[in-house]
Design an enzyme around this catalytic site. Structure first.
Site, PDB file in Angstrom:
ATOM      1  N   SER A 135       0.678  -1.312  -0.129  1.00 42.24           N
ATOM      2  CA  SER A 135       0.031  -0.046  -0.021  1.00 42.24           C
ATOM      3  C   SER A 135       0.933   0.998  -0.006  1.00 42.24           C
ATOM      4  O   SER A 135       2.133   0.988   0.515  1.00 42.24           O
ATOM      5  CB  SER A 135      -0.924  -0.012   1.163  1.00 42.24           C
ATOM      6  OG  SER A 135      -1.432   1.174   1.303  1.00 42.24           O
ATOM      7  N   TYR A 148      -0.769   0.179  10.273  1.00 41.63           N
ATOM      8  CA  TYR A 148      -1.014  -0.608   9.128  1.00 41.63           C
ATOM      9  C   TYR A 148       0.337  -0.083   8.119  1.00 41.63           C
ATOM     10  O   TYR A 148       0.768  -0.935   7.308  1.00 41.63           O
ATOM     11  CB  TYR A 148      -2.278   0.029   8.557  1.00 41.63           C
ATOM     12  CG  TYR A 148      -2.725  -0.446   7.237  1.00 41.63           C
ATOM     13  CD1 TYR A 148      -2.983  -1.625   7.139  1.00 41.63           C
ATOM     14  CD2 TYR A 148      -2.617   0.234   6.099  1.00 41.63           C
ATOM     15  CE1 TYR A 148      -3.353  -2.288   5.632  1.00 41.63           C
ATOM     16  CE2 TYR A 148      -2.688   0.237   4.825  1.00 41.63           C
ATOM     17  CZ  TYR A 148      -3.120  -1.110   4.514  1.00 41.63           C
ATOM     18  OH  TYR A 148      -3.454  -1.583   3.182  1.00 41.63           O
TER      19      TYR A 148
END
Length: 257
Positions: A135, A148
């Site tokens: 990501s 995250y």
């Protein structure tokens, strides 16, 4: 087709990006197995074919080892592992406990490591490949999802190191995804007006679709990427327009000469 005769496992392949990748692999000719803790609301299908589903908690190393051994025994081989399972709720660091943040890191970094280790011997026998789903949160500050982002940054580094250690038997690459329009997009971006507003911040003018991630994953898993390993492929529509460009009062002037 690019993945004819190959066997692919997509973790978290029952919805969203994972389902998009699974459908792309099916359309490319692969036999596809998707795993998740819960079954999909409906089977994952593409090109008149269906992905097999197996329930699996990726946080259980023994269960993960058994799962990959079963896939290899059932299908006779394992060619592709897509480490897609992951995600996080919005939670600032101060609003979450260490245990909550630890679980995010466990799911997004340790689970892909667990799966890759369990799949390694099977992939090496087939001279296969691993695709990590990363990501842009791992490449820039990620307020509200810091654990995250840190896990995704670690995942990219893990993939690069794994690519060196496991070459030439197994190729390992990372898809670095930007914003994707999935069935859960409203949780991150709001209603349709919010999604449209966010899409306008992307140079290509839209959020990615799961199929965009799927096409990129098929490329990295295929022989077209036979000389690509340890790479990070940005799938983000051009990224984010730098904020200073809109904040600055100066405007570029033409060359007076």
């Amino acid at each position: 087709m690019e993945l004819d005769g190959r066997v692919a496992v997509v973790t978290g392949g029952t919805r969203g990006v994972g389902a998009g990748i699974a459908r792309a692999c099916l359309a490319a000719g692969a036999q596809v197995v998707v795993c998740a803790r819960r079954p999909p609301p409906q089977p994952v299908r593409a090109a008149g074919r269906r992905a097999a589903f197996h329930p699996l908690d990726l946080r259980d190393p023994a269960a993960v080892r058994d799962f990959f051994a079963d896939v290899a025994a059932t299908h006779g081989r394992l060619d592709v592992l897509v480490n897609n399972a992951g995600g996080t709720p919005y939670r600032t660091l101060a609003d979450g406990s260490a245990e909550q943040h630890r679980r995010v890191v466990e799911l997004n970094l340790l689970a892909p490591l667990t799966a890759s280790l369990a799949a390694y011997e099977h992939l090496r026998a087939a001279r296969g490949s691993i695709v990590m789903v990363g990501s842009v949160s791992g490449t820039r500050p990620s307020p509200g999802s810091a654990a995250y982002g840190a896990a995704k940054a670690g995942l990219d580094h893990l993939a690069r190191s794994m690519a060196v250690e496991w070459a030439p038997g197994v190729r390992v690459n990372t898809l670095v995804l930007g914003m994707v329009r999935t069935e859960l997009a409203h949780l991150h971006y709001g209603d349709e007006e919010g999604v449209a507003a966010v899409a306008r911040t992307v140079p290509l003018g839209r959020l990615a679709e799961p199929s965009d991630a799927g096409d990129a994953a098929v490329f990295l898993a295929s022989d077209r990427a036979a000389y690509i390993t340890g790479a990070s492929l940005l799938v983000h529509g051009g990224g984010e327009r730098p904020a200073f460009l809109d904040a600055a009062t100066a405007r570029p002037q033409g060359d007076p000469t």
